[in-house]
Design an enzyme around this catalytic site. Structure first.
Site, mmCIF file in Angstrom:
data_model
loop_
_atom_site.group_PDB
_atom_site.id
_atom_site.type_symbol
_atom_site.label_atom_id
_atom_site.label_comp_id
_atom_site.label_asym_id
_atom_site.label_seq_id
_atom_site.Cartn_x
_atom_site.Cartn_y
_atom_site.Cartn_z
ATOM 1 N N GLY A 185 43.455 41.504 34.244
ATOM 2 C CA GLY A 185 42.589 42.624 33.911
ATOM 3 C C GLY A 185 41.642 42.921 35.062
ATOM 4 N N LYS A 186 40.990 44.040 35.015
ATOM 5 C CA LYS A 186 39.975 44.364 36.028
ATOM 6 C C LYS A 186 39.119 45.491 35.485
ATOM 7 C CE LYS A 186 38.888 42.927 40.186
ATOM 8 N NZ LYS A 186 39.078 41.563 40.713
#
Ligand code: NAD
Length: 417
Positions: A105-106
């Site tokens: 994720g980011k």
């Protein structure tokens, strides 16, 4: 003119290259090529003068087949959806390769933090985290610090989530301050991992670490700790550098003597340690057993790769070697430990922080370092063995291993419904 690719195009091209090599099933390829979820938020903040400003924010989850999404949140003016998608995809491969139960994720906010007071930064952080809370949680998605976010921002994130849910939830973010559920050993973990990988590679190359010559480019968090830990292992650190220049000493340097320099940018390492002042270009061309590029991307290129005289490269920085240089190093028989293998110490200790937070039971520093060394060495051995078996580069082998694990997890889980 050379074609220019966006960050996400680049991430997909890297994936496609290895997916071709692996002859990955086209239907799974389509699943892994795109992020599974992207959330866009518009974050309103009441400024100190009473006015209201809004900031675009993002949280992207590339893949969660192996576990909850994991990845940092960055605050910068040039943050955009394409970049966040690319970074989330790279996190999927990094976590997969590290062998930890996470997907990628980011997140990010388009903001210049220098324009904000501390109170405005706090309100922005709390509102952003509340906006993305629907997809965040200790079993869903666990953010961490990245560019311009730190332990204080993580503490605000954790507190906002805990206030909204009604109970303290340590496991919702990592990179928290030690007194608030942070982990021992987290600060030096990335550099320690770079050093562990280099020591592992020395063993494979039958190089005795006692007296082995080491050059480290970059003297910040990663470079400093990599140099200190290799020095403690008996290596001779013959070259160090930072933004201002480098220092060479054939008799060896003690990086810990310049500790103050590593913690702030007030003076250069080349003014603090005894030796001959050299340029960064000269530093990269020093004859040595191990070279650790720990500064920034694109430092080893097709122009300077021919001058590099090392046996091992342990990549602390993200993307320090261009693809052309990587090919030259492989042709020369240099063992390159790719960035997302060598610099995974940080995310591995973040995983330990999460595990400790979920249990409300904390380990001492020795325990953390021992477990980190176990995982780093296991991962390095797996990639090396695969590279030898398939007769491919360490970088391709690392991608292969990472993609294969996620593809298998996706296949086992099946496509719901
Ligand atoms: P940092 O800002 O603490 O240190 C960077 C160092 O590089 C400084 O000493 C700086 O003077 C030096 N530098 C800058 N430009 C240079 C140049 N042209 N030539 C030589 N030296 C130069 O950053 P950091 O946290 O140590 O991160 C370094 C790299 O490692 C970055 O690519 C970062 O993305 C990557 N990385 C960091 C972590 C982490 O946990 N800190 C984790 C994974 C990857």
């Amino acid at each position: 003119m050379a074609e220019e690719y966006s960050a996400f195009d680049q991430a997909q091209r890297e994936f496609d290259k290895v997916a071709d090599m692996m002859e990955l099933d086209p239907s799974f390829r389509a699943v892994l090529r795109e992020p599974s979820r992207a959330l866009l938020v518009n974050v309103p903040v009441r400024m100190d003068d009473g006015s209201i400003k809004t900031y675009p924010g993002y949280r992207v989850q590339h893949n969660t087949a192996c576990g909850p999404a994991k990845g940092g949140v960055r605050y910068a003016l040039d943050v955009n959806l394409d970049e966040v998608k690319a970074l989330s995809m790279w996190m999927t491969w990094k976590c997969s390769l590290a062998g930890i139960p996470y997907g990628g994720g980011k997140g990010g906010i388009e903001v210049d933090v220098h324009d904000l007071s501390n109170m405005e930064l706090e309100r922005l952080s709390r509102r952003y985290f509340s906006e993305i809370q629907a997809i965040i949680g200790p079993n869903k998605d666990i953010p961490a610090p990245d560019m311009n976010t730190d332990g204080q921002v993580m503490a605000w994130f954790m507190d906002s989530y805990s206030m909204n849910t009604g109970h303290t939830t340590l496991g919702v973010v990592t990179g928290k301050p030690l007194s608030l559920g942070g982990s021992e050993g987290r600060h030096e973990a990335t550099g320690r991992g770079v050093a562990i990988s280099a020591l592992n590679a020395m063993k494979k190359k039958e190089i005795d670490p006692k007296g082995a010559t080491v050059v480290v480019q970059g003297f910040g968090n990663v470079g400093y700790w990599a140099a200190v830990i290799l020095h403690e292992a008996g290596c001779r650190i013959i070259g160090l550098s930072d933004y201002y220049g480098g220092i060479y000493n054939a008799d060896g340097l003690n990086p810990a003597d310049a500790k103050e320099r590593a913690m702030c940018e007030e003076d250069s390492v080349c003014n603090l340690l005894p030796g001959k002042k050299i340029s960064n270009d000269e530093l990269l061309a020093l004859e040595c057993d191990v070279l650790c590029p720990c500064a920034l991307q694109n430092q080893l290129t097709k122009e300077n790769a021919v001058n590099v005289k090392t046996k091992i490269i342990s990549e602390g920085a993200n993307g320090p070697t261009t693809l052309e240089a990587d090919q030259i190093f492989n042709d020369k028989g240099i063992l390159v430990i790719p960035d997302f293998l060598a610099n995974a110490g940080g995310v591995i200790v973040s995983y330990f922080e999460w595990v400790q937070g979920l249990q409300f039971f904390f380990w001492d520093e020795d325990e953390v370092n021992k477990k980190l060394a176990q995982l780093m060495n296991r991962n390095m051995d797996r990639v090396y063995d695969l590279a030898v078996e398939k007769k491919i580069s360490m970088r391709d082998a690392a991608y292969w291993f990472a993609i294969d694990r996620v593809a298998k997890a996706t296949k086992w889980r099946g496509i719901y419904p």
